[in-house]
Every structure is written in structure tokens, then in C-alpha cells.
Design a protein around this motif. Sequence first.
Motif, PDB file in Angstrom:
ATOM      1  N   VAL A 172     -13.469  11.096 -16.023  1.00  0.00           N
ATOM      2  CA  VAL A 172     -12.287  11.914 -15.684  1.00  0.00           C
ATOM      3  C   VAL A 172     -11.772  11.592 -14.275  1.00  0.00           C
ATOM      4  O   VAL A 172     -10.557  11.637 -14.034  1.00  0.00           O
ATOM      5  N   VAL A 173     -12.672  11.233 -13.368  1.00  0.00           N
ATOM      6  CA  VAL A 173     -12.206  10.900 -12.011  1.00  0.00           C
ATOM      7  C   VAL A 173     -11.351   9.629 -12.047  1.00  0.00           C
ATOM      8  O   VAL A 173     -10.282   9.572 -11.430  1.00  0.00           O
ATOM      9  N   LEU A 174     -11.790   8.634 -12.804  1.00  0.00           N
ATOM     10  CA  LEU A 174     -10.994   7.400 -12.910  1.00  0.00           C
ATOM     11  C   LEU A 174      -9.638   7.693 -13.550  1.00  0.00           C
ATOM     12  O   LEU A 174      -8.610   7.129 -13.155  1.00  0.00           O
ATOM     13  N   PHE A 230     -15.915   4.420  -6.153  1.00  0.00           N
ATOM     14  CA  PHE A 230     -15.202   3.637  -5.143  1.00  0.00           C
ATOM     15  C   PHE A 230     -14.863   2.246  -5.693  1.00  0.00           C
ATOM     16  O   PHE A 230     -13.716   1.795  -5.636  1.00  0.00           O
ATOM     17  N   GLU A 231     -15.869   1.612  -6.268  1.00  0.00           N
ATOM     18  CA  GLU A 231     -15.691   0.253  -6.781  1.00  0.00           C
ATOM     19  C   GLU A 231     -14.689   0.214  -7.935  1.00  0.00           C
ATOM     20  O   GLU A 231     -13.760  -0.591  -7.948  1.00  0.00           O
ATOM     21  N   GLN A 232     -14.881   1.112  -8.898  1.00  0.00           N
ATOM     22  CA  GLN A 232     -14.051   1.045 -10.108  1.00  0.00           C
ATOM     23  C   GLN A 232     -12.626   1.551  -9.854  1.00  0.00           C
ATOM     24  O   GLN A 232     -11.682   1.030 -10.443  1.00  0.00           O
ATOM     25  N   ALA A 233     -12.466   2.519  -8.984  1.00  0.00           N
ATOM     26  CA  ALA A 233     -11.103   2.986  -8.663  1.00  0.00           C
ATOM     27  C   ALA A 233     -10.317   1.831  -8.039  1.00  0.00           C
ATOM     28  O   ALA A 233      -9.125   1.648  -8.313  1.00  0.00           O
ATOM     29  N   ASN A 234     -11.001   1.031  -7.225  1.00  0.00           N
ATOM     30  CA  ASN A 234     -10.314  -0.106  -6.608  1.00  0.00           C
ATOM     31  C   ASN A 234     -10.031  -1.224  -7.603  1.00  0.00           C
ATOM     32  O   ASN A 234      -9.102  -2.009  -7.416  1.00  0.00           O
ATOM     33  N   GLY A 239      -3.312  -0.148  -5.717  1.00  0.00           N
ATOM     34  CA  GLY A 239      -2.988  -0.689  -4.387  1.00  0.00           C
ATOM     35  C   GLY A 239      -2.263   0.269  -3.472  1.00  0.00           C
ATOM     36  O   GLY A 239      -1.843   1.356  -3.878  1.00  0.00           O
ATOM     37  N   PRO A 240      -2.110  -0.155  -2.208  1.00  0.00           N
ATOM     38  CA  PRO A 240      -1.417   0.680  -1.215  1.00  0.00           C
ATOM     39  C   PRO A 240      -0.013   1.068  -1.703  1.00  0.00           C
ATOM     40  O   PRO A 240       0.729   0.216  -2.183  1.00  0.00           O
ATOM     41  N   THR A 247      -6.653  -2.394  -2.664  1.00  0.00           N
ATOM     42  CA  THR A 247      -7.113  -1.160  -2.030  1.00  0.00           C
ATOM     43  C   THR A 247      -6.406   0.053  -2.618  1.00  0.00           C
ATOM     44  O   THR A 247      -5.270   0.353  -2.268  1.00  0.00           O
ATOM     45  N   THR A 248      -7.088   0.721  -3.527  1.00  0.00           N
ATOM     46  CA  THR A 248      -6.524   1.937  -4.122  1.00  0.00           C
ATOM     47  C   THR A 248      -7.133   3.176  -3.491  1.00  0.00           C
ATOM     48  O   THR A 248      -6.452   4.168  -3.284  1.00  0.00           O
ATOM     49  N   VAL A 249      -8.435   3.112  -3.204  1.00  0.00           N
ATOM     50  CA  VAL A 249      -9.084   4.228  -2.493  1.00  0.00           C
ATOM     51  C   VAL A 249      -9.926   3.696  -1.333  1.00  0.00           C
ATOM     52  O   VAL A 249     -10.400   2.565  -1.361  1.00  0.00           O
ATOM     53  N   LEU A 250     -10.084   4.534  -0.331  1.00  0.00           N
ATOM     54  CA  LEU A 250     -10.900   4.178   0.840  1.00  0.00           C
ATOM     55  C   LEU A 250     -12.300   4.771   0.740  1.00  0.00           C
ATOM     56  O   LEU A 250     -13.197   4.402   1.497  1.00  0.00           O
ATOM     57  N   GLY A 251     -12.471   5.710  -0.175  1.00  0.00           N
ATOM     58  CA  GLY A 251     -13.782   6.326  -0.296  1.00  0.00           C
ATOM     59  C   GLY A 251     -13.804   7.367  -1.408  1.00  0.00           C
ATOM     60  O   GLY A 251     -12.752   7.807  -1.897  1.00  0.00           O
ATOM     61  N   ALA A 252     -15.011   7.732  -1.828  1.00  0.00           N
ATOM     62  CA  ALA A 252     -15.197   8.794  -2.825  1.00  0.00           C
ATOM     63  C   ALA A 252     -16.389   9.638  -2.400  1.00  0.00           C
ATOM     64  O   ALA A 252     -17.450   9.098  -2.074  1.00  0.00           O
ATOM     65  N   LYS A 253     -16.189  10.947  -2.364  1.00  0.00           N
ATOM     66  CA  LYS A 253     -17.249  11.870  -1.939  1.00  0.00           C
ATOM     67  C   LYS A 253     -17.449  12.903  -3.039  1.00  0.00           C
ATOM     68  O   LYS A 253     -16.466  13.512  -3.503  1.00  0.00           O
TER      69      LYS A 253
END
Lengths: 290, 205
Positions: A172-174, A230-234, A239-240, A247-253
Motif C-alpha cells: 500500500v505504501v508503494l 526507499f529502494e522500491q519507491a525510487n 523523479g523530482p 530520485t522519487t523519495v529521499l527517505g522512508a520512516k
Amino acid sequence: MLNLTDKFLELVRLAATSLPPDVEKALRESVEKEEPSSASRGALETILKNVELAREKSTPICQDTGTPIFYVHYPQGWSTIELKAQIREAVVEATKLTYLRPNAVNSVTGKNTGDNTGDEHYPTIHFEEMEGNTLSVDLMLKGGGCENVGAQYKLPNSKLDAGRDLEGVRRVVLDAVYQAQGKGCAPGILGVAIGGDRGSSFIASKETLLRQLDDKNPDAELAALEDTLFEQANQLGIGPMGFGGETTVLGAKVKAVHRLPASYFVSISYMCWAYRRRKMTVIGDNVIYA
Amino acid sequence: MQKLTIPISDDHIRSLKVGDSVTLNGTMLTGRDAVHKWIFDTFIEKKRAPEGDDQEVYEAIKQILEGGVIYHCGPVVAGLDSGDYKFVAAGPTTSTREEPYQARVMQHFNLKGVIGKGGMAGNTLAACRDVPGVYFHAIGGAATLIAQSVKEVLGVHKLDFGVPEAIWVLQVEEFPVVVTMDSHGSSIHDEVDQKSKKILDSLLA
């Protein structure tokens, strides 16, 4: 009790005009990943120019200075009535000084109050009493564009084949990142909460955005999920700005909170690249900003 | 980098292709949620009768929008007390909220350009082909930098909508944008959406 109105004003100014070092570093590293002279690389270069200029001129990084969300950890015995009054006064002053855009709109009449104070929920202030004599205040400015692409899923979700486990959370996050495209001002940062009720789940998803980008989740399973997200979202290639790119995301928490047996919510707060959060610590007469 | 002057001719519009970086120069208006709804309800669908200064504002903005450009932006403005306005921060807002109105607004005013961020959908893309017009993408969040391109605030209408929602009349120079939807039916946003959907499907397979 101390009058900290000026100190809160400085916290607001700093948050609105100076991007935190960890976020700026992540943006700088991202530039190199984008193809030379591509629109996405150009977008990141413009973003970094703007970050520098805003800091130099002490003007807002983004014109949408967002919902001011304060997280106040206060020593035993302090008055939250007084702290709240001081914070509200600082916000009014920050608006006059154009560190903040007047953002509080009456949802029935459509009228903007003009000074960033609304009802008891605006600005948002979370209070937590702590042992010891230190006051610490985190401020997050969360813009509307990225708030609008936030999402909450109720698992199981048959459309995404997402069950009540971490694999379901990944799915669901993706989907939320895909749905957001560039509209939340990518590259974004994902604040994810698993569990809670609808309200506490979204609150937890924002709290997790207070973490540093390069920290590691102490829970090994959640740390692994963060890396995967992080890996799969990118890999999605949004992209920006949604121009396409690496680069789609800079991080996931990710944070897990307790839930009812019947409920399994996954809440995603999407934070734009203009990830404005700053911290102020008061020990005695000393005020430290980070 | 191509330099465009507002008003923009149909020939210039048709020469623009997705991916082109251009700068805009001339007079433009800001207008976002409240303005689009107000124009739509009062002057296009005529669901409500003009009142107060509605008609007067409409006549004033009509001249600027003819062959002109509208900017989805809710700025931070200094000088609110003195009336000596200055743009402090002025990046784009998310455009998709104007999708229900944009195509009709473009046709109504012969509007050649829409500036915003995040792109727009099928109705606006069709209007870009028919009017013709283009969608200019500004860099979201680059608000202090973009404000440097605003050389003068020429005036403001509907300030009672609130500072972010008012119609600000701007003189801009070298306002930087990228064409992401053109008058030939191309949209970077559609392309990226379709590509990322395929990747999502494989990641969820």
C-alpha cells in the motif's frame, strides 16, 4: 515561568527559511544521480539554489509555509496554557514578518484569519510532560500540496492484494507513492505508521518524520522495511517534480503503534522535499537550536 | 533557453514542445482555488449573479488573460499594511485542484498558458490542443528564487479571498518554467504516470 515568545519566533524563522542539514545533504547527493541536462536534474539544481537563497535572505523556502505543528516536551509543573499563548503569539509575529504565509482558513466561511491562528487545532500543538528541567520543542511546517497526497489504507486491501502484515504495508505504501506522482513536490519523505485508530495513526505517521534522514530504525524488521520502501519507491521513476528520474523519495520512516484487533490501518504522511523541521532546547537560560 | 513575452501568439504556443525550458516575461495574474471557482460560478456557468466589485474585476482581468497566462500561486507578500506590496516567496501550488475548471477558463478567456506544478489531466490537455495553450511547470517549493522574477506587483484584486487566494497582478522577467503539457497532445505527466504504473505492477506482482 520564562517568556519564550521571542525564542519561539526564532524557531519559526529558522524552520521556514533554513532547510535542515540532513535534508540538504540528501538533495545534494541526489543531483548526481540524475542525468546531465535533464529536467529532473534541473529541478534539483533549482531547488538547491532556492535553499541557499532562502537561507541567505531569511525568507521562506516555500511560499506554502504549511500547518505549523509543534511538539512540546515540557518540564513538570510548567503551564501549558502559558506555553500555548506564547507559541500563538510567536506565530502571529512570524506572520507579520512574512516568515509565514497567513494560512488559517475558516472552513465554513472561507475567510482567512490573516495571522495563522484559528481554533484550538490551529496551529497544532502537542504537549507532553517530561521528567527533568529541559524544555524541547520540535516544529514541523507541513505544506498543503504534500499533505493532500497523504493516504490511509485499511488492511486487508483486496485490490492491492495487501494483507495484514509487513508485505501488505509495503504494497500500500508503494501504491501511495505511485498515486502521489510529483504532486507532493517529489522527492518526498515517507512517514508511515502501522496500526492505531484513524486519528492516532496519522499523528504517529507525522511523528516519525521528526527522525533524522540517515538514522536507523532500532527495530530490525522495520529497518528492513524502510530500506525496501526507499529502494522500491525510487525504482518507480517518478523523479523530482514528477519529471521522471532516479530520485522519487529521499527517505522512508516507519513506526508501529498498537491497534484494535479489528483494525489495521497504514497511514502515510508524505513530506515534500522542503522538509522543514527544526528543534529548540531550553536548559535554564540556554536556548539551543538544531 | 527560449524567452517568451506575454501575450503569447498561437504560433509561439504551437512551437513549444514538452521538455522545453523557457522564461516568461510580461504581465500575468495569480489565481488558484477561490479565483477559479469564482470565475466559473459567476461568469462561465453563471450559477450566481455578480455582486460587489465582481463585474469590475472581471473586466480588468479579462484584458490580461486574453492571450495571457495564469499562475497557480498563493504567495507570501510583504507590505500588506502600507499597500507597497512585494513578493517574498512565490512558488507554484498543485494544479490538479483546478482541473474541474481549467479547460473552460482557458476557452473563456483565450488563455494561452497555465503555470503550476504537478500537471493537469485530460480536459486541460484537450484545451491546450484546442485553444491552443500549454502548461508551464514551475519548480515546486522554489519560492524565494521564483519571487526574484517578480519585478513589480502592479495591483491586487479580491484581497478579501485572503492573501494566498487573491488575484495578484504581476510584472515578471525571466520567470523560469518547463513545458510539461503542449498543444500537440503530449504530457510528461501522462508519460511518467504510465511508466511508473508498469513498474508498480511489477513490484506488486
